[in-house]
Design an enzyme around this catalytic site. Structure first.
Site, PDB file in Angstrom:
ATOM      1  N   ASN A 172       0.835  -1.208   0.000  1.00 42.04           N
ATOM      2  CA  ASN A 172       0.000   0.000   0.000  1.00 42.04           C
ATOM      3  C   ASN A 172       0.869   1.257   0.000  1.00 42.04           C
ATOM      4  O   ASN A 172       0.537   2.246  -0.657  1.00 42.04           O
ATOM      5  CB  ASN A 172      -0.954   0.001   1.196  1.00 42.04           C
ATOM      6  CG  ASN A 172      -2.172  -0.853   0.934  1.00 42.04           C
ATOM      7  OD1 ASN A 172      -3.039  -0.478   0.145  1.00 42.04           O
ATOM      8  ND2 ASN A 172      -2.227  -2.015   1.566  1.00 42.04           N
ATOM      9  N   HIS A 175      -7.948  -0.676   5.891  1.00 43.11           N
ATOM     10  CA  HIS A 175      -8.310  -1.920   6.578  1.00 43.11           C
ATOM     11  C   HIS A 175      -8.885  -2.897   5.550  1.00 43.11           C
ATOM     12  O   HIS A 175      -9.752  -2.510   4.747  1.00 43.11           O
ATOM     13  CB  HIS A 175      -9.337  -1.631   7.669  1.00 43.11           C
ATOM     14  CG  HIS A 175      -9.702  -2.853   8.452  1.00 43.11           C
ATOM     15  ND1 HIS A 175      -8.862  -3.419   9.380  1.00 43.11           N
ATOM     16  CD2 HIS A 175     -10.802  -3.636   8.409  1.00 43.11           C
ATOM     17  CE1 HIS A 175      -9.439  -4.496   9.891  1.00 43.11           C
ATOM     18  NE2 HIS A 175     -10.611  -4.657   9.316  1.00 43.11           N
ATOM     19  N   ASP A 218     -10.101   0.583  14.388  1.00 44.57           N
ATOM     20  CA  ASP A 218     -10.882   0.316  13.176  1.00 44.57           C
ATOM     21  C   ASP A 218     -12.300   0.889  13.237  1.00 44.57           C
ATOM     22  O   ASP A 218     -13.244   0.287  12.715  1.00 44.57           O
ATOM     23  CB  ASP A 218     -10.945  -1.205  12.894  1.00 44.57           C
ATOM     24  CG  ASP A 218      -9.564  -1.794  12.609  1.00 44.57           C
ATOM     25  OD1 ASP A 218      -8.687  -1.052  12.146  1.00 44.57           O
ATOM     26  OD2 ASP A 218      -9.384  -3.002  12.847  1.00 44.57           O
TER      27      ASP A 218
HETATM   28  C1  GRF Z   1      -3.032  -4.602   4.098  1.00 43.12           C
HETATM   29  O1  GRF Z   1      -3.936  -5.625   3.827  1.00 43.12           O
HETATM   30  C2  GRF Z   1      -3.694  -3.535   4.929  1.00 43.12           C
HETATM   31  O2  GRF Z   1      -5.030  -3.343   4.623  1.00 43.12           O
HETATM   32  C3  GRF Z   1      -3.558  -4.071   6.318  1.00 43.12           C
HETATM   33  O3  GRF Z   1      -2.278  -4.663   6.342  1.00 43.12           O
HETATM   34  C4  GRF Z   1      -1.920  -5.068   5.027  1.00 43.12           C
HETATM   35  C5  GRF Z   1      -0.620  -4.408   4.716  1.00 43.12           C
HETATM   36  O4  GRF Z   1      -0.101  -4.814   3.466  1.00 43.12           O
HETATM   37  N1  GRF Z   1      -3.769  -3.025   7.291  1.00 43.12           N
HETATM   38  P1  GRF Z   1       1.051  -3.979   2.789  1.00 43.12           P
HETATM   39  O5  GRF Z   1       2.191  -3.884   3.804  1.00 43.12           O
HETATM   40  O6  GRF Z   1       0.514  -2.619   2.460  1.00 43.12           O
HETATM   41  O7  GRF Z   1       1.439  -4.745   1.587  1.00 43.12           O
END
Ligand code: GRF
Length: 198
Positions: free
Chosen positions: A16, A112, A148
């Protein structure tokens, strides 16, 4: 309008984070990523951020024992040092205290992997399958002291397939995450959504 100075907080892979970094490469995007901060030195996302020329810092929470606020004061010092205006949590696996959350109220957002308010917490894909959810998805929300639970900025959803397992669901939800997180950050950075008007 000046681009908002953004820090991304990670603990791991950082996909992300990468989506936000890619979006911010567009000069028209209303935010720039000025800092990637991890509580773990082994977070894979750190190397990616460094390769992009973004400042990175590790604040190892284990150095502070049980004193969460001391950890957060160290985070805060880094954010101030880099003149950060907005904070994005992206797979940051530490709960934040009300002290920190209130300080950043309206300027702290999280992604989330579920359709909040359904499936707060961990293992969202397994739980969605176990409960027979017909739809699942991802949510970007403002962070409030309760986990959350903050006001929702953006959500998108998918239909759960009979053939889905937790891995296939996670992969498809992740595509949604990578799409909506940059959109949501842009809304906040432009001031088009705010926590005050709920
Ligand atoms: C994602 O699924 C996010 O929604 C959750 O943790 C995960 C992190 O994945 N909070 P990344 O590190 O962004 O690949």
């Amino acid at each position: 309008m000046a681009r908002k100075r953004v820090a991304i907080l990670i603990s791991g892979r950082g996909s992300n984070m990468t989506a936000l970094v890619e979006a911010a490469k567009d000069p028209a995007y209303p935010a720039e990523i000025v800092l990637v901060l991890s509580n773990r030195a082994d977070a894979a996302g750190l190397a990616r951020a460094q390769a992009e020329g973004i400042a990175t810092v590790v604040v190892d929470h284990t150095r502070f024992g049980k004193d969460r606020e001391a950890f957060e004061r160290a985070l805060q010092a880094e954010l101030e040092h880099h003149r950060v205006e907005l904070v994005c949590l992206a797979g940051f696996m530490r709960l934040l205290t009300p002290w920190f959350v209130r300080r950043w109220e309206g300027r702290l957002i999280n992604i989330h992997p579920a359709l909040l308010p359904a499936f707060k917490g961990l293992n969202t894909h397994e739980r969605a399958l176990a409960e027979g959810a017909t739809h699942h998805g991802a949510t970007v929300h403002f962070v409030v002291p309760e986990m959350d639970s903050g006001p929702i900025i953006l959500q998108d959803r998918l239909r759960v397939l009979a053939t889905d397992d937790a891995d296939s669901l996670a992969a498809r939800v992740l595509e949604i995450e990578h799409r909506i997180y940059p959109q949501a950050l842009a809304l906040v950075a432009r001031g088009e959504v705010a926590i005050g008007d709920r």
